[in-house]
Motif scaffolding. Structure first.
Motif, short mmCIF file in Angstrom:
data_model
loop_
_atom_site.label_atom_id
_atom_site.label_comp_id
_atom_site.label_asym_id
_atom_site.label_seq_id
_atom_site.Cartn_x
_atom_site.Cartn_y
_atom_site.Cartn_z
N VAL A 233 -59.12 -24.07 -31.65
CA VAL A 233 -57.78 -23.49 -31.49
C VAL A 233 -56.84 -24.27 -32.39
O VAL A 233 -56.86 -25.50 -32.40
CB VAL A 233 -57.28 -23.57 -30.03
N TYR A 234 -56.05 -23.55 -33.16
CA TYR A 234 -55.12 -24.20 -34.08
C TYR A 234 -53.70 -23.73 -33.80
O TYR A 234 -53.45 -22.53 -33.64
CB TYR A 234 -55.44 -23.86 -35.54
N LYS A 235 -52.80 -24.69 -33.78
CA LYS A 235 -51.38 -24.35 -33.76
C LYS A 235 -50.97 -24.10 -35.21
O LYS A 235 -51.30 -24.89 -36.09
CB LYS A 235 -50.55 -25.48 -33.17
N ARG A 236 -50.30 -23.02 -35.46
CA ARG A 236 -49.87 -22.70 -36.83
C ARG A 236 -48.43 -23.14 -37.01
O ARG A 236 -47.53 -22.64 -36.33
CB ARG A 236 -49.99 -21.20 -37.11
N ASN A 237 -48.22 -24.04 -37.94
CA ASN A 237 -46.87 -24.48 -38.27
C ASN A 237 -46.43 -23.76 -39.54
O ASN A 237 -46.96 -24.00 -40.63
CB ASN A 237 -46.84 -26.01 -38.48
N LEU A 238 -45.47 -22.84 -39.36
CA LEU A 238 -45.00 -22.06 -40.50
C LEU A 238 -43.99 -22.87 -41.30
O LEU A 238 -43.09 -23.50 -40.73
CB LEU A 238 -44.36 -20.75 -40.02
N PRO A 239 -44.11 -22.86 -42.61
CA PRO A 239 -43.19 -23.66 -43.44
C PRO A 239 -41.79 -23.04 -43.50
O PRO A 239 -41.62 -21.85 -43.28
CB PRO A 239 -43.87 -23.62 -44.82
N GLU A 240 -40.83 -23.86 -43.81
CA GLU A 240 -39.47 -23.37 -44.06
C GLU A 240 -39.38 -22.99 -45.53
O GLU A 240 -39.82 -23.73 -46.41
CB GLU A 240 -38.45 -24.46 -43.74
N LEU A 241 -38.85 -21.81 -45.77
CA LEU A 241 -38.74 -21.35 -47.16
C LEU A 241 -37.51 -21.96 -47.80
O LEU A 241 -36.37 -21.70 -47.40
CB LEU A 241 -38.66 -19.81 -47.20
N THR A 242 -37.75 -22.81 -48.79
CA THR A 242 -36.68 -23.49 -49.51
C THR A 242 -36.95 -23.43 -51.01
O THR A 242 -38.01 -22.95 -51.44
CB THR A 242 -36.62 -24.97 -49.09
N ASP A 243 -36.00 -23.93 -51.79
CA ASP A 243 -36.22 -23.99 -53.24
C ASP A 243 -37.46 -24.84 -53.55
O ASP A 243 -38.26 -24.51 -54.43
CB ASP A 243 -35.00 -24.61 -53.94
#
Length: 435
Positions: A233-243
Motif C-alpha cells: 500500500v502506498y500513500k501518493r504524495n502529489l507534487p505542487e505545480l510550480t515554476d
C-alpha cells in the motif's frame, strides 16, 4: 417516332412516344430476326420461320412483349437527352398493335428544394469553461504522473495506490480465470468497482475475498470468486505545480514557468475544442437539414422510388428480413418512405446550397491527401497507403470527394445558423440548467 409532352406534375415530366405503321413494320422485322436467332419451329428451317407463324405462336405477347422491346430501344435512345434525372425513367403506359403504338414515360426530375438554414439552431459548449476544464484535467494528470509513492503500514485509503495479486475462479465449475496475476491501481473514490471498494480499509498482507455475479449465456448468471492478496500500500504524495517543477520535470517541453505551461495546455485545448466544435456543428446541421428543407416533389416520385428500393431488396433477398423488423409490411414501407424522403432532402439541400454558395465538387490532390490522413486510422492503414488509395482508387476517390464537398457546403451554411452557447460542468457535460 413522334414525341409529345403530355404534362408536368411538380418534378415529373410525362412524355408520349407515338409510333406509326412504318415504325411498327421496322420493329416487326427486327423482332422476326431476333426470334429466328433464338427459336426453332417444327416444320421450318432454322432462321426461316415466317412472321405470321411467330404472330400466331406468341399471340398478344408478340406485340406486347417482343415488338415492344424493339420500340423501347428507340425510346431509350431519347433518354440520353434528358437531364437532371432523379430516378430511371418510368414506363407507365403502352399500347402496341400491328398498325401503331404508343409508350408513355414519366421522367422523375430532381426536385426543386427550398432551404432555410437560418432556422437551424446549433448548441456550442462554452469555450472558456471547456478550456478551464481541460487545463484542470491536464494539470491534475501531470500531478498524478509525478506522484511520489510512500509505503504505508496502515489500511488503504482513497487516493492510495495498492499493488495486489489477483485470483479469480468460476465458483460453480472451479475453472481458474486468473491465477496470481499482479496488478496495481489507484483507489479513486468515484471508482465503483468491487476490486476498489473491497480493498479500502485493508492493509499490506491482508487477503480480500468476495463474489461477483455476471450475466451469462441465455440470461443465466455466472458467479466468480475473487481473492486479492494485498502486496503493498502506498500513500501518493502529489507534487505542487510550480515554476521549479516545470523546469525540473518537464524539461522536454523547454518551458521556464508554470504560466508558460498553462498557456501551452490552453493552446492544445483550443485546437481540440475548435476541431470538435466544427465536427459537432456539421453533425447538427446535417441532422436538422431535412426539417428546414421543403421539396417540390410529386408523391408519385416517392412511391416509385420506394418500389425501386423494394425490388432491389427483393433481388438481394433482404426484403423479408427488413419487414420482420416491423409489425406489418405497411409500417415497413412507411419507414422506407420516410428514410428516402429524409435522405433526399439532405441531398437536395446540399446541392441547392452548393449552387447558392458557388461551391464546386472539384477537389485538389492536396485536399484529398489531407482527408486521407484523417481517414487512415479508421481504415487501419498507414497515412501513405491511405493517400495512394484516395488518389488511385476511383470509387474511394469519389467517396472522399463527396465528403469534402459536403463539408465545404455545411461549413459555409454554418455561418448563417443560429448558435446557442451551452454551459458545461467540470465533467465536460452540459449543465442541468441547459436541459
Amino acid at each position: 417516332m413522334e414525341i409529345k409532352e403530355l404534362g408536368v406534375d411538380k418534378n415529373i415530366v410525362t412524355k408520349e412516344y407515338i409510333f406509326d405503321g412504318t415504325d411498327i413494320k421496322t420493329a416487326e422485322r427486327r423482332t422476326l430476326n431476333e426470334l429466328n436467332r433464338k427459336y426453332t419451329v417444327e416444320g421450318f428451317r432454322k432462321g426461316k420461320v415466317p412472321l405470321s407463324v411467330f404472330k400466331m405462336r406468341f399471340g398478344k405477347d408478340f406485340y406486347d412483349y417482343f415488338v415492344f422491346e424493339q420500340l423501347l430501344e428507340e425510346v431509350y435512345k431519347s433518354f440520353k437527352e434528358e437531364t437532371n434525372l432523379l430516378l430511371i425513367p418510368e414506363i407507365v403506359e403502352k399500347e402496341i398493335n400491328s398498325e401503331n403504338g404508343r409508350v408513355v414515360v414519366n421522367f422523375h426530375k430532381k426536385p426543386v428544394a427550398k432551404v432555410e438554414v437560418e432556422k437551424i439552431k446549433v448548441r456550442i459548449a462554452n469555450k472558456e469553461q471547456v478550456l478551464d476544464n481541460y487545463l484542470d484535467l491536464r494539470l491534475n494528470s501531470l500531478k498524478e504522473e509525478h506522484a511520489v509513492l510512500e509505503p504505508k503500514e496502515g489500511p488503504a485509503e482513497f487516493d492510495d495506490l495498492v499493488r495486489v495479486r489477483v485470483f479469480v475462479v468460476n465458483k460453480e465449475t472451479g475453472k481458474v480465470l486468473i491465477d496470481g496475476k499482479e496488478d496495481e491501481y489507484v483507489l479513486y473514490k468515484e471508482d465503483e468497482r468491487p476490486t476498489v471498494k473491497n480493498v479500502v480499509g485493508h492493509k499490506k498482507g491482508d487477503v480480500v475475498e468476495f463474489d461477483r455475479e455476471f450475466a451469462g449465456k441465455e440470461g443465466e448468471s455466472v458467479t466468480y470468486h475473487y481473492k486479492l492478496e494485498i502486496l503493498e500500500v502506498y500513500k501518493r504524495n502529489l507534487p505542487e505545480l510550480t515554476d521549479e517543477f516545470v523546469k525540473n520535470n518537464l524539461s522536454e517541453l523547454h518551458l521556464e514557468t508554470l504560466e508558460e505551461l498553462k498557456n501551452k495546455i490552453r493552446e492544445e485545448g483550443t485546437k481540440i475544442y475548435d476541431d470538435e466544435i466544427k465536427h459537432s456543428i456539421r453533425e447538427q446541421i446535417l441532422a436538422q437539414l431535412p426539417d428546414v428543407t421543403e421539396l417540390f416533389i410529386s408523391e408519385k416520385t416517392i412511391d416509385y422510388a420506394v418500389r425501386l428500393i423494394v425490388n432491389n431488396m427483393k433481388e438481394e433477398n433482404k426484403y423479408e428480413d427488413y419487414v420482420k423488423k416491423y409489425e406489418t409490411e405497411e409500417k415497413a414501407l412507411e419507414s422506407l418512405k420516410d428514410y428516402y424522403v429524409t435522405e433526399l432532402k439532405k441531398e437536395s439541400a446540399i446541392e441547392k446550397l452548393a449552387k447558392e454558395y458557388n461551391i464546386e465538387r472539384k477537389v485538389s490532390d492536396e485536399e484529398l491527401e489531407k482527408y486521407a490522413e484523417i481517414l487512415a486510422p479508421y481504415w487501419g492503414i498507414s497515412v501513405e497507403r491511405a493517400k495512394v488509395l484516395a488518389k488511385e482508387k476511383p470509387e474511394i476517390r469519389e467517396e472522399i470527394e463527396n465528403m469534402i464537398f459536403v463539408d465545404k457546403v455545411i461549413d459555409k451554411a454554418a455561418e448563417k445558423v443560429q448558435r446557442e452557447i451551452v454551459d458545461v460542468n467540470k465533467e465536460g457535460e452540459e449543465s442541468e440548467e441547459n436541459n
